[in-house]
Design a protein around this motif. Sequence first.
Motif, short mmCIF file in Angstrom:
data_model
loop_
_atom_site.label_atom_id
_atom_site.label_comp_id
_atom_site.label_asym_id
_atom_site.label_seq_id
_atom_site.Cartn_x
_atom_site.Cartn_y
_atom_site.Cartn_z
N ARG A 128 -41.57 -30.64 -11.59
CA ARG A 128 -40.15 -30.56 -11.98
C ARG A 128 -39.14 -30.51 -10.73
O ARG A 128 -38.04 -30.63 -11.10
CB ARG A 128 -39.93 -29.05 -12.51
CG ARG A 128 -40.75 -28.84 -13.90
CD ARG A 128 -40.49 -29.61 -15.06
NE ARG A 128 -39.27 -29.66 -15.44
CZ ARG A 128 -38.55 -28.71 -16.20
NH1 ARG A 128 -39.35 -27.67 -16.75
NH2 ARG A 128 -37.06 -28.95 -16.47
N TRP A 159 -32.12 -27.24 -15.09
CA TRP A 159 -32.92 -28.29 -15.00
C TRP A 159 -33.63 -28.62 -16.38
O TRP A 159 -33.88 -29.91 -16.72
CB TRP A 159 -34.00 -28.35 -13.73
CG TRP A 159 -33.27 -28.14 -12.63
CD1 TRP A 159 -32.24 -28.73 -12.09
CD2 TRP A 159 -34.10 -27.50 -11.38
NE1 TRP A 159 -31.94 -28.46 -10.84
CE2 TRP A 159 -33.03 -27.73 -10.44
CE3 TRP A 159 -34.98 -26.90 -11.22
CZ2 TRP A 159 -33.42 -27.14 -9.12
CZ3 TRP A 159 -35.37 -26.34 -9.91
CH2 TRP A 159 -34.53 -26.39 -8.88
N THR A 173 -32.24 -22.07 -12.18
CA THR A 173 -32.81 -23.32 -12.07
C THR A 173 -33.23 -24.08 -13.01
O THR A 173 -33.12 -24.98 -13.66
CB THR A 173 -33.54 -23.58 -10.70
OG1 THR A 173 -34.60 -22.63 -10.64
CG2 THR A 173 -32.63 -23.16 -9.43
N GLU A 195 -30.79 -30.71 -18.08
CA GLU A 195 -30.80 -32.04 -17.60
C GLU A 195 -32.07 -32.94 -18.22
O GLU A 195 -31.96 -34.00 -18.30
CB GLU A 195 -30.75 -31.98 -16.21
CG GLU A 195 -29.58 -31.32 -15.47
CD GLU A 195 -29.65 -31.15 -13.84
OE1 GLU A 195 -28.65 -30.84 -13.19
OE2 GLU A 195 -30.92 -31.49 -13.33
N ASP A 196 -33.09 -32.15 -18.07
CA ASP A 196 -34.43 -33.06 -18.45
C ASP A 196 -34.57 -32.81 -20.08
O ASP A 196 -35.44 -33.77 -20.53
CB ASP A 196 -35.66 -32.48 -17.96
CG ASP A 196 -35.45 -32.70 -16.45
OD1 ASP A 196 -34.70 -33.52 -15.79
OD2 ASP A 196 -36.53 -31.73 -15.90
N ARG A 234 -32.79 -31.56 -6.12
CA ARG A 234 -33.52 -30.31 -6.76
C ARG A 234 -34.17 -29.58 -5.86
O ARG A 234 -33.80 -28.35 -5.72
CB ARG A 234 -34.52 -30.73 -7.83
CG ARG A 234 -33.78 -31.10 -9.21
CD ARG A 234 -34.75 -31.03 -10.19
NE ARG A 234 -33.87 -31.46 -11.60
CZ ARG A 234 -34.42 -31.52 -12.50
NH1 ARG A 234 -35.84 -31.65 -13.06
NH2 ARG A 234 -33.66 -31.98 -13.65
#
Length: 196
Positions: free
Chosen positions: A51, A113, A109, A116-117, A57
């Motif tokens: 990830r 994330w 995080t 975002e994903d 990141r």
Amino acid sequence: MYEYRKLSPAEKAEVVRQRLAKGYPPHSPPHPIKDASHYLITAACYEHKHRLTTPQRRQQLLNQLFETFIQENITILAWVVLTNHYHLLTETIGFRWLSKQLRLIHGRTAHQWNKEDGLTGKMWYSYSDRAIRSEKHYYTTLNYIHYNPVKHNLVTSPYDWQESSVNWYLQEKGRDWLRTCWLEYPVTDYGEDWDK
């Protein structure tokens, strides 16, 4: 962690019983040594999924770790952030504080994330720690951290991985110091069974 999933219900119950008898938590990593001067802290993405695939990141995670640790005057002596886990070599830490701070960092995080994903669910597995027992263990751990991107076939030279302390050591101590350290404290099979 991954072997546990292959066990029968009776075998799982026996593993949990043995862990509880030792004073360990039933499923998360134990933290039995709390009075050493240095520790190797390791945290992995859940199921070791990749990830942390972008330098942005990995750098964001490093920034949050450094900003958090500096608040408690805890020095991170060596570090590497890979695509699915990270390692930190630190001075003495309070484990209650560390657990809370890593949960906060991992929570922030993961939320960002996952959004975002376009994913949901768990992103991080709990951290583990290993007390550093000697000078040899310290420098072997330092080498292990710096060699980790090569071990995982991400680069052919440790110097090519940017989210690592190896280039800081190169600048501060020099290539000869790093080479001598590598020869005196080889990694060999260090960390070989950690992912089982």
